[in-house]
Design an enzyme around this catalytic site. Structure first.
Site, mmCIF file in Angstrom:
data_model
loop_
_atom_site.group_PDB
_atom_site.id
_atom_site.type_symbol
_atom_site.label_atom_id
_atom_site.label_comp_id
_atom_site.label_asym_id
_atom_site.label_seq_id
_atom_site.Cartn_x
_atom_site.Cartn_y
_atom_site.Cartn_z
ATOM 1 N N GLY A 1 14.401 -18.114 20.859
ATOM 2 C CA GLY A 1 13.068 -17.957 21.435
ATOM 3 C C GLY A 1 13.040 -17.849 22.945
ATOM 4 O O GLY A 1 12.010 -17.519 23.515
ATOM 5 N N CYS B 1 -3.172 -0.663 -2.643
ATOM 6 C CA CYS B 1 -2.649 0.581 -2.068
ATOM 7 C C CYS B 1 -3.042 1.756 -2.959
ATOM 8 O O CYS B 1 -2.819 1.726 -4.165
ATOM 9 C CB CYS B 1 -1.128 0.486 -1.951
ATOM 10 S SG CYS B 1 -0.366 2.056 -1.497
ATOM 11 N N CYS C 1 0.450 3.281 -4.458
ATOM 12 C CA CYS C 1 1.323 2.587 -5.400
ATOM 13 C C CYS C 1 0.614 1.453 -6.124
ATOM 14 O O CYS C 1 1.169 0.850 -7.031
ATOM 15 C CB CYS C 1 2.561 2.056 -4.695
ATOM 16 S SG CYS C 1 2.246 0.625 -3.652
ATOM 17 N N CYS D 1 -0.067 1.068 1.657
ATOM 18 C CA CYS D 1 0.997 0.237 2.202
ATOM 19 C C CYS D 1 1.402 0.794 3.557
ATOM 20 O O CYS D 1 1.566 2.001 3.718
ATOM 21 C CB CYS D 1 2.246 0.301 1.327
ATOM 22 S SG CYS D 1 2.096 -0.430 -0.285
ATOM 23 N N CYS E 1 6.626 1.379 -0.369
ATOM 24 C CA CYS E 1 5.521 1.976 -1.128
ATOM 25 C C CYS E 1 6.051 3.046 -2.079
ATOM 26 O O CYS E 1 5.646 3.132 -3.233
ATOM 27 C CB CYS E 1 4.502 2.569 -0.162
ATOM 28 S SG CYS E 1 3.026 3.251 -0.941
HETATM 29 ZN ZN LIG Z 1 1.793 1.345 -1.586
#
Ligand SMILES: [Zn+2]
Ligand SMILES: Nc1ncnc2c1ncn2[C@@H]1O[C@H](COP(=O)(O)OP(=O)(O)OP(=O)(O)O)[C@@H](O)[C@H]1O
Ligand SMILES: [Mg+2]
Lengths: 275, 349
Positions: free
Chosen positions: B70, B279, B282, B303, B309
């Protein structure tokens, strides 16, 4: 043991290497705080004082006499040149505390109200955000609890609660002073240091801020160091008073005694000048 | 250079303001120019484009970054044949890590197909002789802009994130000097005040992308403009995450199995984006969706991770850890993620 016991607290300013005689060549007997040999400004030197629990100690003196230098060192905001300070919640010389210890002490043990508002508050933050900062820095992570505590502190210091979400730069000078006080007492510190709590305020506002603080001080029995060039402020709040001049303490005692029976001509002049 | 606005999908929740992109859109030089100038081969260039000294310096920075999770480590950011802000930090990190045995993937806001992604991929292929892929599970090094893939990353993989703004504290203070001191002393109260004021205003923390997170309980980190959806993937992951900023010349890292905790209040917990839609390509309901406007002018959700996807379109039941031996691996929302599923967590809130 006292809450705070300070000895020989000293602070130099300047770009030059101090010559070694700066303290001897300055002070009230010489009528100056700048070393003629090396140019070092002796902000304050050889200051001894102690504060008991629940007590209010006043520090008075003309402008430039070293009050803020002293207050900021005791509030862990300014590095000391020399000195030894014993403080109940700290093991060792408080002036030697490292950065992290200072942050801790400032968050939980010592609250400071700065002479200059920008040193104490972030004016872009809301008033509530400024007070919340103390709680957040001390590890508070529950939003509703923080909110409730900030609201209580606003009520306590008599700042209109409906202004708490407004930017601090929209507040009056008196409100800003109150917010600083709210922030300083947020984590129930053992010691509060007020540097010029009334400077720049209207006389009527001054009185109300002082009354408010006096009430809180009595209710919470919090030890306080109040710094002012205004004897009236110190007379109203302080049990004991030290008088500073050219960076040195020249007189100290019970406030009433110092005011009524000053031992030093300078103190006498100070008192006469306000009466 | 091709107009980048074409590839911008607007997310409902992500502040996709990329000043650096707009600034550099006028810059004529780019990887594509370089590639066309030099033809197929990279005769005259060192392996992986950068000279060995530069790569060693970057690797040294990477090692230091890994040992201080970090913490922002300065490195000597080189001029690259593309404007800063196009991922020059990411490219330098990637090129310093790649060897001929690596398989490289580049994602630009979830898409492998953007001109920028394709050019970076081609630069690596041409100069470092690596395989390239669009399949997350096939890649050993993935360079990405603003997303972490939906498929779980493994201990064989490094994700290199492009970083436009390195310091989370810059949200609250423009002074880098003051912020460096704050980091040195782990003094984050100003950031907390900003969160407090955020909740005062919105009754919840309203930060869309670049959500600040504590790394290993020590450093506050800007995780780059990934959505909140991706932020919890950084926590206790198997993979190494490297964050590289070319313009600011800083590298920082989240090594495998590091605690990464988004800042939040006990009673105002960290929340991820939620989508009421699935989505349209998909059917997924467990992925980060963005709005896309089709040629017909209709706006639909899809997506953002295009390569996953595609897989989902063929295998609707494919899990995000399908390629692993274990099941139910924690990897952000809709997986058993401890940050999101504890009793105060945002999963069901
Ligand atoms: Zn998708
Ligand atoms: N940062 C600094 N650099 C140089 N000199 C300083 C600095 N701060 C204070 N001094 C000097 O140190 C001396 C003591 O200053 P200090 O602010 O402590 O006085 P004060 O009693 O609080 O004055 P005032 O009533 O005006 O607030 C003054 O001569 C001042 O000019
Ligand atoms: Mg002063």
């Amino acid at each position: 043991m006292s809450l705070l016991d300070a000895e020989n607290v000293t602070r130099f300013y300047g770009e030059f290497e101090p010559c070694g005689d700066c303290v001897d060549l300055t002070g009230p007997t010489h009528g100056r705080n700048q070393c003629p040999d090396c140019g070092t400004v002796v902000g304050c030197a050889d200051v001894d004082l102690d504060v008991e629990r629940g007590e209010v100690l006043g520090i008075v003196g003309e402008s430039g006499s070293g009050k803020s230098s002293l207050a900021e060192m005791l509030a862990l905001d300014l590095a000391a040149t020399a000195g030894n300070v014993e403080f109940a919640s700290y093991d060792g010389n408080l002036l030697d505390a490292n950065y992290e210890e200072r942050v801790d002490l400032r968050n939980t043990n010592v609250g400071m109200v700065h002479q200059h508002v920008r040193d104490g508050l972030n004016l872009e933050f809301t008033g509530g955000g400024n007070v919340a900062e103390s709680l957040l820095a001390a590890g508070w992570r529950n939003f509703d609890e923080i909110r409730a505590r900030v609201r209580d502190l606003f009520e306590e210091t008599e700042v209109p609660v409906d202004r708490m979400d407004d930017p601090t730069d929209t507040y009056s000078g008196g409100m800003q002073r109150r917010v600083q006080i709210a922030k300083a007492i947020a984590n129930d510190p053992e010691l509060v240091i007020l540097d010029e709590p009334t400077t720049g305020l209207d006389v009527s506002v001054q009185a109300r801020v002082l009354d408010m603080f006096r009430r809180i001080q009595r209710e919470q029995d919090v030890a306080t160091i109040v710094v002012s060039h205004d004897l009236g402020v110190v007379r109203l709040l302080a049990d004991r008073t030290v008088v500073m001049r050219h960076g040195r303490v020249i007189e100290s005692g019970l406030t009433d005694r110092v005011m009524e029976d000053p031992q030093r001509e300078y103190t006498q002049t100070l008192i006469n000048s306000v009466i | 250079m091709t107009d980048q606005t074409q590839m911008h999908e607007t997310s409902p929740t992500t502040e996709a303001t990329d000043n650096e992109q707009q600034e550099s859109a006028t810059t004529p030089t780019g990887v594509s120019d370089l590639l066309s100038e030099s033809g197929a081969g990279m005769a005259g260039y060192n392996y992986a484009y950068l000279d060995e000294h530069t790569k060693r310096e970057v690797r040294r920075g990477v090692l230091k970054a890994i040992s201080l999770p970090g913490h922002q480590v300065p490195f000597a950011s080189r001029e690259m044949p593309l404007a800063r802000g196009w991922g020059t930090g990411g490219i330098q990190a990637s090129l310093s890590l790649l060897g001929p045995a690596d398989t490289f993937k580049v994602i630009d806001q979830g898409s492998d197909e953007s001109v920028n992604a394709a050019n970076i991929r081609r630069l690596a292929k041409t100069t470092a002789d690596v395989e390239t892929t669009t399949d997350t599970t096939e890649a050993s090094v993935i360079q990405t802009r603003h997303r972490i893939p939906e498929e779980v990353l493994t201990d064989e993989q490094i994700l290199v994130l492009q970083v436009p703004t390195t310091d989370a504290l810059r949200r609250v203070d423009g002074s880098d000097d003051a912020n460096r001191r704050r980091h040195a002393h782990k003094n984050y109260s100003k950031m907390w005040v900003a969160l407090y004021e955020n909740v005062v205003k919105w009754d919840e923390i309203q930060i869309s992308a670049r959500y600040p997170a504590m790394v290993n309980g020590r450093y506050l980190m800007d995780p780059s403009p990934i959505p909140r959806w991706d932020t919890t993937k950084l926590n206790d992951a198997d993979s190494l995450f490297l964050f590289a900023a070319g313009r600011e010349a800083r590298i920082y890292a989240v090594p495998p199995h590091t605690d990464v905790e988004p800042l939040a209040f006990e009673d105002r917990s960290f929340q991820v984006e939620r989508f009421d839609e699935s989505c349209h390509r998909c059917g997924s309901t467990d992925t980060y969706l963005t709005e896309v406007t089709g040629d017909d002018g209709v706006t639909r959700y899809a997506c953002n991770d295009a390569s996953f996807c595609e897989k989902r379109a063929e295998h609707p039941d494919l899990s995000k850890d399908h390629h692993l031996d274990e099941d139910d691996v924690a990897w952000g929302p809709e997986t058993p993620d401890p940050i999101l599923s504890d009793e105060t967590g945002g999963e069901d809130a």
